[in-house]
Design an enzyme around this catalytic site. Structure first.
Site, PDB file in Angstrom:
ATOM      1  N   TYR A  15       0.815  -1.221   0.000  1.00  0.00           N
ATOM      2  CA  TYR A  15       0.000   0.000   0.000  1.00  0.00           C
ATOM      3  C   TYR A  15       0.847   1.269   0.000  1.00  0.00           C
ATOM      4  O   TYR A  15       0.314   2.376  -0.111  1.00  0.00           O
ATOM      5  CB  TYR A  15      -0.903   0.035   1.236  1.00  0.00           C
ATOM      6  CG  TYR A  15      -1.845  -1.131   1.329  1.00  0.00           C
ATOM      7  CD1 TYR A  15      -2.938  -1.234   0.481  1.00  0.00           C
ATOM      8  CD2 TYR A  15      -1.640  -2.144   2.265  1.00  0.00           C
ATOM      9  CE1 TYR A  15      -3.810  -2.310   0.559  1.00  0.00           C
ATOM     10  CE2 TYR A  15      -2.507  -3.225   2.360  1.00  0.00           C
ATOM     11  CZ  TYR A  15      -3.583  -3.301   1.503  1.00  0.00           C
ATOM     12  OH  TYR A  15      -4.436  -4.362   1.581  1.00  0.00           O
ATOM     13  N   HIS A  20      -4.365   6.343  -1.264  1.00  0.00           N
ATOM     14  CA  HIS A  20      -4.986   6.288   0.062  1.00  0.00           C
ATOM     15  C   HIS A  20      -3.951   6.467   1.175  1.00  0.00           C
ATOM     16  O   HIS A  20      -4.317   6.719   2.314  1.00  0.00           O
ATOM     17  CB  HIS A  20      -5.704   4.948   0.212  1.00  0.00           C
ATOM     18  CG  HIS A  20      -7.023   5.021   0.910  1.00  0.00           C
ATOM     19  ND1 HIS A  20      -7.790   6.166   1.028  1.00  0.00           N
ATOM     20  CD2 HIS A  20      -7.735   4.054   1.552  1.00  0.00           C
ATOM     21  CE1 HIS A  20      -8.900   5.893   1.689  1.00  0.00           C
ATOM     22  NE2 HIS A  20      -8.881   4.623   2.031  1.00  0.00           N
ATOM     23  N   PHE A  66      -5.103  -0.433   9.728  1.00  0.00           N
ATOM     24  CA  PHE A  66      -5.741  -0.289   8.427  1.00  0.00           C
ATOM     25  C   PHE A  66      -6.726   0.871   8.523  1.00  0.00           C
ATOM     26  O   PHE A  66      -7.238   1.201   9.590  1.00  0.00           O
ATOM     27  CB  PHE A  66      -6.392  -1.574   7.910  1.00  0.00           C
ATOM     28  CG  PHE A  66      -5.369  -2.574   7.438  1.00  0.00           C
ATOM     29  CD1 PHE A  66      -4.901  -2.544   6.133  1.00  0.00           C
ATOM     30  CD2 PHE A  66      -4.840  -3.510   8.320  1.00  0.00           C
ATOM     31  CE1 PHE A  66      -3.933  -3.431   5.700  1.00  0.00           C
ATOM     32  CE2 PHE A  66      -3.867  -4.404   7.895  1.00  0.00           C
ATOM     33  CZ  PHE A  66      -3.412  -4.369   6.584  1.00  0.00           C
ATOM     34  N   ASN A  68      -9.812   1.762   7.893  1.00  0.00           N
ATOM     35  CA  ASN A  68     -11.169   1.785   8.433  1.00  0.00           C
ATOM     36  C   ASN A  68     -11.243   1.719   9.952  1.00  0.00           C
ATOM     37  O   ASN A  68     -12.313   1.906  10.525  1.00  0.00           O
ATOM     38  CB  ASN A  68     -12.003   0.659   7.820  1.00  0.00           C
ATOM     39  CG  ASN A  68     -12.171   0.841   6.328  1.00  0.00           C
ATOM     40  OD1 ASN A  68     -11.705   1.817   5.744  1.00  0.00           O
ATOM     41  ND2 ASN A  68     -12.836  -0.101   5.688  1.00  0.00           N
ATOM     42  N   ASN A 114     -13.623   6.550   5.244  1.00  0.00           N
ATOM     43  CA  ASN A 114     -13.786   5.587   6.333  1.00  0.00           C
ATOM     44  C   ASN A 114     -12.810   5.779   7.489  1.00  0.00           C
ATOM     45  O   ASN A 114     -13.150   5.501   8.640  1.00  0.00           O
ATOM     46  CB  ASN A 114     -13.711   4.158   5.799  1.00  0.00           C
ATOM     47  CG  ASN A 114     -14.920   3.812   4.967  1.00  0.00           C
ATOM     48  OD1 ASN A 114     -16.018   4.301   5.221  1.00  0.00           O
ATOM     49  ND2 ASN A 114     -14.739   2.981   3.958  1.00  0.00           N
TER      50      ASN A 114
END
Length: 189
Positions: A15, A20, A66, A68, A114
């Protein structure tokens, strides 16, 4: 006083350079020229580094929950270190803004993000300082998930690099002035 600057993103090398993860990228850029070493703190579910700036302790945080579940780490750290909500800044991506646009706010809804939803749910308020970095909308036919989990193209990478420099300058200005309103006036746009 103690300050906490949080960059939102997802842990792991897969990631690392995704849109993001702009919050993680911002934190890395902010601490680049500071004497900050990150430790992976399992209790707080975050990578945490700290230093003193203008005689104030400043924590730099990258939650490892993470995206969320970012609120879990943020709430735990605010509580443990007794940090006032007004001394918190959260840096994150915003797909409703053009690529590389910068917007500072002292309150507001999650706007579908989120990570911000999680923070609001855990700390119980929408009133906290934030720096939003535009990543643009998905191209026609592309899902939001594939967009935010994708990397910037070469052209956007250049623009984002300049924007991250502005984020660094905004955070430094805030830490110097201790005034988020003044920081918003200087860096919004």
């Amino acid at each position: 006083m103690v300050k906490m600057i949080v960059g939102l993103g997802n842990p792991g090398s897969k990631y690392e350079k995704t849109k993001h993860n702009i919050g993680f990228m911002a934190i890395d850029n902010i601490v680049k020229n500071l004497d900050v070493t990150f430790t992976d703190d399992k209790n707080f579910k975050a990578q945490i580094g700290s230093t003193f700036i203008n005689h104030e302790k400043v924590y730099f945080v990258k939650p490892t929950t993470f995206m969320n579940n970012s609120g879990i780490a943020v709430k735990a750290l605010l509580t443990y270190y007794n940090i006032d909500i007004t001394d918190l800044i959260v840096i994150y991506d915003d797909l409703d803004m053009e690529v590389s646009k910068l917007r500072l706010r002292s309150k507001g809804s999650a706007g579908g993000h989120n990570g911000i939803k999680s923070i609001i749910a855990h700390i119980g308020t929408q009133e906290f300082n934030r720096i939003k970095v535009g990543i643009g909308r998905p191209l026609k036919g592309m899902t939001v998930i594939s967009h935010v989990m994708g990397q910037f193209n070469t052209e956007d990478n250049i623009a984002i690099s300049l924007t991250l420099d502005r984020v660094v300058n905004a955070v430094k200005f805030y830490l110097q002035e201790n005034d988020f309103e003044k920081t918003m006036q200087k860096f919004n746009g």
